[in-house]
Design an enzyme around this catalytic site. Structure first.
Site, PDB file in Angstrom:
ATOM      1  N   LYS A 154       0.850  -1.527  -0.088  1.00 36.59           N
ATOM      2  CA  LYS A 154      -0.054  -0.064   0.312  1.00 36.59           C
ATOM      3  C   LYS A 154       0.965   1.102   0.232  1.00 36.59           C
ATOM      4  O   LYS A 154       0.552   2.104  -0.632  1.00 36.59           O
ATOM      5  CB  LYS A 154      -1.371   0.145   0.936  1.00 36.59           C
ATOM      6  CG  LYS A 154      -0.494   0.398   2.919  1.00 36.59           C
ATOM      7  CD  LYS A 154      -1.350   0.549   3.541  1.00 36.59           C
ATOM      8  CE  LYS A 154      -0.977   0.794   5.162  1.00 36.59           C
ATOM      9  NZ  LYS A 154      -0.043   1.159   5.322  1.00 36.59           N
ATOM     10  N   THR A 155       1.980   1.376   0.608  1.00 39.48           N
ATOM     11  CA  THR A 155       3.011   2.706   0.364  1.00 39.48           C
ATOM     12  C   THR A 155       3.618   2.614  -0.533  1.00 39.48           C
ATOM     13  O   THR A 155       2.819   3.617  -1.058  1.00 39.48           O
ATOM     14  CB  THR A 155       3.832   2.490   1.292  1.00 39.48           C
ATOM     15  OG1 THR A 155       3.785   1.705   3.306  1.00 39.48           O
ATOM     16  CG2 THR A 155       4.774   3.282   1.805  1.00 39.48           C
ATOM     17  N   ASP A 180      -4.352   7.507   4.686  1.00 42.08           N
ATOM     18  CA  ASP A 180      -3.600   5.916   5.083  1.00 42.08           C
ATOM     19  C   ASP A 180      -3.927   5.472   5.990  1.00 42.08           C
ATOM     20  O   ASP A 180      -4.559   6.092   6.876  1.00 42.08           O
ATOM     21  CB  ASP A 180      -1.785   6.096   5.239  1.00 42.08           C
ATOM     22  CG  ASP A 180      -1.546   5.275   5.165  1.00 42.08           C
ATOM     23  OD1 ASP A 180      -1.453   4.224   4.887  1.00 42.08           O
ATOM     24  OD2 ASP A 180      -0.097   4.821   5.900  1.00 42.08           O
ATOM     25  N   GLU A 181      -4.241   4.067   6.225  1.00 41.85           N
ATOM     26  CA  GLU A 181      -4.765   3.689   7.250  1.00 41.85           C
ATOM     27  C   GLU A 181      -6.700   3.629   7.694  1.00 41.85           C
ATOM     28  O   GLU A 181      -6.552   4.032   8.818  1.00 41.85           O
ATOM     29  CB  GLU A 181      -3.724   3.317   8.674  1.00 41.85           C
ATOM     30  CG  GLU A 181      -2.321   2.789   8.470  1.00 41.85           C
ATOM     31  CD  GLU A 181      -2.216   1.735   8.178  1.00 41.85           C
ATOM     32  OE1 GLU A 181      -2.978   0.927   8.333  1.00 41.85           O
ATOM     33  OE2 GLU A 181      -1.005   1.177   8.018  1.00 41.85           O
ATOM     34  N   GLN A 241      -7.776  -5.798   9.563  1.00 42.47           N
ATOM     35  CA  GLN A 241      -6.916  -5.054  10.479  1.00 42.47           C
ATOM     36  C   GLN A 241      -7.465  -3.850  10.585  1.00 42.47           C
ATOM     37  O   GLN A 241      -6.457  -2.979  11.589  1.00 42.47           O
ATOM     38  CB  GLN A 241      -5.732  -4.714   9.745  1.00 42.47           C
ATOM     39  CG  GLN A 241      -5.144  -6.079   8.711  1.00 42.47           C
ATOM     40  CD  GLN A 241      -3.648  -5.270   8.303  1.00 42.47           C
ATOM     41  OE1 GLN A 241      -2.486  -5.099   9.056  1.00 42.47           O
ATOM     42  NE2 GLN A 241      -3.870  -5.409   6.283  1.00 42.47           N
ATOM     43  N   ARG A 299       1.866 -11.304  10.156  1.00 46.64           N
ATOM     44  CA  ARG A 299       2.974 -10.994  10.537  1.00 46.64           C
ATOM     45  C   ARG A 299       4.479 -11.179  10.366  1.00 46.64           C
ATOM     46  O   ARG A 299       5.598 -11.068   9.864  1.00 46.64           O
ATOM     47  CB  ARG A 299       3.326 -10.168  11.786  1.00 46.64           C
ATOM     48  CG  ARG A 299       2.128  -9.231  12.520  1.00 46.64           C
ATOM     49  CD  ARG A 299       1.851  -8.068  12.028  1.00 46.64           C
ATOM     50  NE  ARG A 299       1.228  -8.065  11.002  1.00 46.64           N
ATOM     51  CZ  ARG A 299       0.568  -7.219  10.446  1.00 46.64           C
ATOM     52  NH1 ARG A 299       2.010  -6.257   9.690  1.00 46.64           N
ATOM     53  NH2 ARG A 299      -0.392  -7.491   9.487  1.00 46.64           N
TER      54      ARG A 299
END
Length: 671
Positions: free
Chosen positions: A33-34, A217-218, A248, A599
């Site tokens: 996503k970044t 973002d997020e 998430q 993770r």
């Protein structure tokens, strides 16, 4: 093809190529996503669809904002540095600084943190002597006051507890006290701009016309207030692109609204939805388990993580131990095994639902002399010494009442309760520090007055030294604060010299951080002001040292956004995950499990025990309902420790016999 589309998969390219109108990018764990945010920002500038300064990117950490600006600037040059990228609270601080007069704030107002806010609540409670102060948890009162402010008093209307009633009584008094002090808290940084835009069409139009494109973002972590700000900023053009993953969303307990991302396509008509489902982090086996976990949640945007790396990898393992002591011993054995195979400690993470689970593990690692780092402990700038130094710096620049009260008698300089009452009683609209200066002039020769004059001289000298001296800020702190007598205060607060040295080290570390800002931005008053602002809005993610080779220990909430080759997720049991007291929402607890699992890059190990101590008593521990929902074929289950591989037992016995025979031979030789 544009350089901004190179090396991107088709879904990423579609997101980066989007221009006008609302866009929801559902970015699964490890889906890049970044990269999408960076590439979209860069393409909009490179293709001259807008100017850099007309792009606003809202994030949840300064680290994320700085990375985005750095990566765009690296390709486009310094012009891209004009993109506004920062946190929601940073955005609010900038707005209030530009419009402090309209906000009814001093030109150089202060920002208080949660500890200072709690101190104000404690002070306000003194007016309610009929109620025992000990009956209230101050942090709970502050949380309820924040909810009252966000909802304009509508929150908790069905909550009839005395704590909620007291919060409603204190809310207007708390707001009034902040205004009297000329400071804002974190809630104010968003609420005040929203209220100001609601009351002034001129301000609203000015802000809405400032940006052509807005990105968030997020997005799954936004709360109701942040959503209102997003609506306001995008109202004029609807060029709003949000990136997030509802799977998430794990911060509902602190106000995050999952409905913001679930209902976004309904909220913004003609919204384009793009799913990023290719995972560049984990093996196929780990993703299969993750997909199975989250599929049990029904109210979600449907998406399935697909491996982009085409590495099947080892199946996740579940170890079932008799008790928590065996769990720790076997965990140490597994860590030692991985280290023996050539892996670094920092490639390994131990994750758990509650901080209380970390104690035994920490003891086991200490015994085995395995280096470790616990994330999520007390942050540097939450420690008293760091807060004291920041208060001195704030007052050297632009004193506010909260900071000045903190240092006016630190160290003791004869300014007792009577002197403070006299200062407060001075009539007029002077600020507290101006009243203190006036009182000192009127009472020249008295110990307290002389102490206040010396304090003002110290603050002026500190500012001059920091901005003009050639020696480091760290060394200036060591000299100036020792001379002031602050080192003696630190010594007196500790039982032993070692503890005092550790606490004094906090002062020197603050100096080192300031030196770093001077190196990057130049030694000036502006940089010193920037430092105070940044540390007031500090991002814990920037306070970490990622270079040490240590096993990483952290809660599931703290691990979001991180990745590790090897992950141990311990305590997968009812009452721990989902948590008996903290886990009010089963869907959110399941998302927490999903976050922990995703993770892992190469291998995932889960553990649970059959008996665990609670409140000093050994009790049966049931497997988590989340485990029972899974197909057993997705993981390998072990009862007890790791089984021997083929030939491993024979090899170990052979080594043992050889060692015994050698010892016998040496003993016979000595005889």
């Amino acid at each position: 093809m544009s350089i901004w589309l190179e090396s991107l998969n088709p879904e990423q390219q579609a997101a980066v190529s989007h221009n006008q109108g609302p866009l929801l990018i559902l970015a699964g764990a490890g889906s890049g996503k970044t990269t999408v945010l960076v590439s979209r920002t860069g393409r909009l500038i490179a293709e001259k669809l807008t100017r850099p300064e007309r792009i606003c990117v809202l994030t949840f950490t300064n680290k994320a904002a700085n990375e985005l600006k750095h990566r765009v600037t690296k390709k486009l040059g310094v012009t891209a540095d004009k993109v506004w990228a920062g946190t929601f609270h940073g955005f609010g601080l900038r707005f209030l600084k530009e419009h402090s007069k309209e906000a009814g704030l001093p030109a150089k107002f202060g920002v208080i943190d949660g500890n200072d806010a709690q101190a104000i609540i404690k002070d306000l409670l003194r007016d309610h002597k009929a109620l025992e102060k000990e009956a209230f948890k101050i942090e709970n009162l502050l949380s309820k006051i924040s909810l009252n402010r966000i909802s304009n008093g509508k929150a908790g209307s069905l909550d009839e507890t005395i704590e909620s009633a007291m919060a409603h009584v204190l809310t207007p008094k708390y707001i009034k006290r902040l205004r009297q002090l000329g400071v804002v808290d974190f809630e104010d940084l968003l609420l005040r701009p929203l209220n100001m835009m609601r009351e002034s069409d001129e301000l609203k139009n000015k802000l809405q016309s400032r940006y052509d494109f807005l990105m968030v973002d997020e997005f799954q972590d936004t709360n109701a207030t942040q959503m209102k700000l997003v609506d306001q900023l995008s109202a004029a053009h609807q060029n709003i692109a949000v990136v997030g993953d509802d799977d998430q969303s794990i911060y509902g307990w602190r106000g995050a609204e999952i409905r913001n991302i679930l209902d976004f396509p309904k909220r913004y008509s003609k919204c384009n939805v793009i799913r990023l489902e290719r995972n560049y982090r984990s093996s196929t086996s780990i993703l299969s388990l993750a997909n199975s976990i989250i599929a049990a949640n029904k109210d979600r945007h449907t998406k399935v993580l697909r491996p982009a790396l085409n590495q099947i990898g080892e199946k996740p393992e579940l170890f079932i131990y008799e008790n928590e002591e065996e769990e720790v011993d076997q965990l140490v054995n597994e860590l030692t095994r991985l280290k023996g195979e050539g892996h670094r400690w920092r490639d390994i993470a131990i994750l758990y639902r509650s901080n209380s689970q970390g104690g035994l593990v920490e003891g086991g690692l200490k015994r085995a002399q395995i280096p470790y780092k616990i994330s999520g402990g007390t942050a540097l700038f939450d420690r008293k010494e760091a807060k004291d130094i920041l208060a001195f710096l704030q007052c050297a620049l632009f004193p506010n009442e909260v900071s000045f009260r903190r240092i006016i008698n630190l160290p003791a300089r004869g300014v007792g309760d009577k002197a403070l009452e006299a200062i407060e009683s001075i009539p007029g609209s002077l600020s507290f520090h101006e009243k203190a200066r006036s009182w000192a002039k009127q009472n020249s020769g008295e110990k307290g007055a002389d102490g206040i004059f010396k304090l003002f001289n110290f603050l002026e000298n500190l500012k001059q030294e920091l901005c003009q001296s050639k020696i480091s800020a760290e060394e200036i702190f060591n000299i100036e604060f020792r001379t002031l007598g602050y080192r003696e205060i630190v010594n007196q607060s500790c039982r032993d010299p070692k503890g005092a040295d550790s606490r004094w080290m906090i002062v020197t570390i603050v100096g080192r951080i300031l030196d770093g800002m001077f190196t990057r931005h130049g030694r000036s008053l502006d940089t010193l002001e920037m430092f105070v602002d940044c540390m007031s809005l500090r991002d814990p993610a920037t306070d970490t040292d990622e270079t040490k080779d240590e096993v990483q220990m952290m809660t599931l909430h703290a691990c979001k956004g991180l990745e590790f080759p090897y992950v141990f997720l311990i305590g997968i049991e009812e009452n721990l995950l989902p948590h008996a007291k903290l886990g009010q929402n089963a869907d959110e607890e399941r998302r927490l499990f999903y976050v922990g699992v995703t993770r892992a890059q190469k291998h995932l190990i889960l553990t649970r025990v059959e008996q665990r101590k609670r409140h000093g008593r050994l009790q049966l521990a049931a497997p988590s309902r989340f485990l029972l929902e899974l197909d057993p074929a997705l993981f390998v289950e072990h009862q007890g420790g790791r089984p021997f591989k083929a030939g491993q037992r024979e090899s170990m016995l052979s080594d043992l016999m050889a060692k015994l025979n050698k010892n016998i031979a040496e003993r016979d030789t000595i005889k």
